[in-house]
Design an enzyme around this catalytic site. Sequence first.
Site, PDB file in Angstrom:
ATOM      1  N   ASP A 309       3.943   4.303   2.464  1.00 51.50           N
ATOM      2  CA  ASP A 309       2.671   4.933   2.130  1.00 51.50           C
ATOM      3  C   ASP A 309       1.939   4.201   1.009  1.00 51.50           C
ATOM      4  OD1 ASP A 309       0.863   7.419   2.140  1.00 51.50           O
ATOM      5  OD2 ASP A 309       1.561   7.402   0.065  1.00 51.50           O
ATOM      6  N   GLU A 379       1.035   1.210   5.295  1.00 48.37           N
ATOM      7  CA  GLU A 379      -0.276   1.858   5.316  1.00 48.37           C
ATOM      8  C   GLU A 379      -1.131   1.291   4.203  1.00 48.37           C
ATOM      9  OE1 GLU A 379      -2.392   6.131   4.359  1.00 48.37           O
ATOM     10  OE2 GLU A 379      -1.042   5.064   3.013  1.00 48.37           O
TER      11      GLU A 379
END
Length: 687
Positions: A309, A379
């Site tokens: 993330d 990401e």
Amino acid sequence: MSSKKQSTGMVLLNYTIDPDFQDVAGVGSGSGTSPPLPEEKQQDSSSVKLEPAVEEYTQLKPYAGMPKEVLLLYSSQARYRVPREVLFWLIVACTLALVALTITVIALSPRCLSWWQVSPVYQVYPRSFRDSDGDGVGDLKGIQEQLDHFEFLNIKSVWISPFYRSPMKDFGYDVEDFRAIDPLFGTMQDFEELLAEMHNKGLKLIMDFIPNHTSDKHRWFNLSRTRDPHYEDYYVWTDCNETSPRPNNWVSIFGNSSWTYDDVRGQCYLHQFLKEQPDLNFRNTHVRQEIVDIIHFWLGKGVDGFRMDAVKHILEAAHLRDEPQVDPEKAPEAVTSEWDLYHDYTTSQVGLHDLLRDWRAQMDVYSREPGRYRFMVTESYDYQEVDKTMMYYGTSQVKESDFPFNFYLLDLPHNTSGLWVQQLVQLWMTNMPTGRWANWVVGNHDKPRIATSAGQTYVRVINMLLLTLPGTPTTYYGEEIGMENINVTDSEIQDPAGKYNSSASRDPQRSPMQWSAHTNAGFNNKTNATWLPVHPDFTSVNVEVQKKDGRSVMSQYRFLNTLRQSELPLHRGWFCFVHADASVFSYLRELDGLHRAFLMVLNFGKESAVTDLSSVGELPEQLTVLMSTNGVSDGKVFQKSGILTEVGEGLVIQFSAPTRFNPNHPKQCYVSEKACYLGAMDILYKC
């Protein structure tokens, strides 16, 4: 009757003569008896030596039960020796030929696709997927109860958003304990049972991993704010004034300053997200080791991969200088949004990729287990700076992520036209490093659902695009049935971002999964509680209803996914741009050596269109539709000069032609790893 002694044989030139054989001298008889010998001769009657000149062995044919010496005599004769040698060398030659063929096939065969390339990645938002205990919030047992849904869709890879122990200020992205399950979602035993059952069904589990920050309730942060010698520099601290805690002009993703004053430590700490999410200091070697240990913890549990993330935020410049303003004329005190600054010092810093490559190396250790490759996806929203996104692929020498998420199709609703879709697809394909694997995202937990942003008219054609482009598609839960955003009133807002700015709320795309027409859409069948409202269309838009309808959005999704995995041109063949205009985007999927190929004609425009592909000489004159998203054109035959599509309609056309498109149009075609099909042996080989 007088007794007779049985003769046991005699030695002739070192060969033994069968006692029952009648030789030319008349010695022995077929009856197996012989005249009595003198007593002095009886003791050595079994081994009489004769000179070669006296007697010669004249056995004409081999016989059953012959002794070794006789067998060797005949085996040396040419009529027996030659066939035997021919057979021996023939076996040797055949063996060597088979070994050489095996080595050649192995050397020429392309690499087998891994599990993350074969299947779409399906994102589960655990709060909203399935509630098993009636508290209104989805949980791990709820996911386990619905594993058959993935099997029905032919999904093999499941990414589950965070379920770590958390105060839930950002719904799990603020982690209090990286090694514990939040009680809201279940227990560690629930997780282990879910993982085991997924593996039993041939499913892979990808975990969300949040390395950039922790919760302010994390043990590390509490020790750091009290200046524990070991943890003092686990976070990014700097001196600041309590009345004006802004060491520089950096702003958080959620708005306002990235700095918050801590009265316990008497300094400010950095948080690029919520103030309850302090950034870790990755310039501290102990922090880096802590993260590696956590990766090992979950890989040891058996998870199959990680979605990393917010990776671009992991490192920030140590000098802490002000970032340049987008509008230099804007008053500094008015800089409150991430869009007000160029993030030269808070994203994509030198050293970031070294960290990611180290984590990749740790995962590769576990990938040595046969059939247990560990997957890593990153990401990073880089917007116009697509070159920064491509860096997450790594280099030809050093591997990083298997692919970075491709978010550019999220912009598809901005301009529904064939030319716009081609531009978004081409943006990725032309910038992707040679030999890498593409991927496509049209929705996630942070962005509006595609059925709402683009409109229900285009849901089916977008799914067709997603499942026929080269690479790995990513499906956000509910996209397979065409779920839309819900309306959330100000009083119903749960999302922290929405509480700062109601227009930025992500709640609308996080509503409960619609399983059936029963109470709460089958999300919670024990109580009437749901953490967010269920969409009012759940009685008609749900899994149960669509499973029974062969023309439903879900049935078409399943058909296309199965087609993708079963057809070589679709999952590892060439991708070639053929045509694009204001309405239609058309492309080919083909494989060298295989006559069968597929043509996609997708109408993203505002009106019906007739597409003329007569200039494409590699296409046959007549084309038969394998599948149409509206069903009307299924099986229809079009002339290639006039292919009709309605608004939001997509066509999959299967055809056979001896000539491939890609050799004559190299600038319009892309392939991750070139392979050719050999029909005679039904194999793929490198070419």
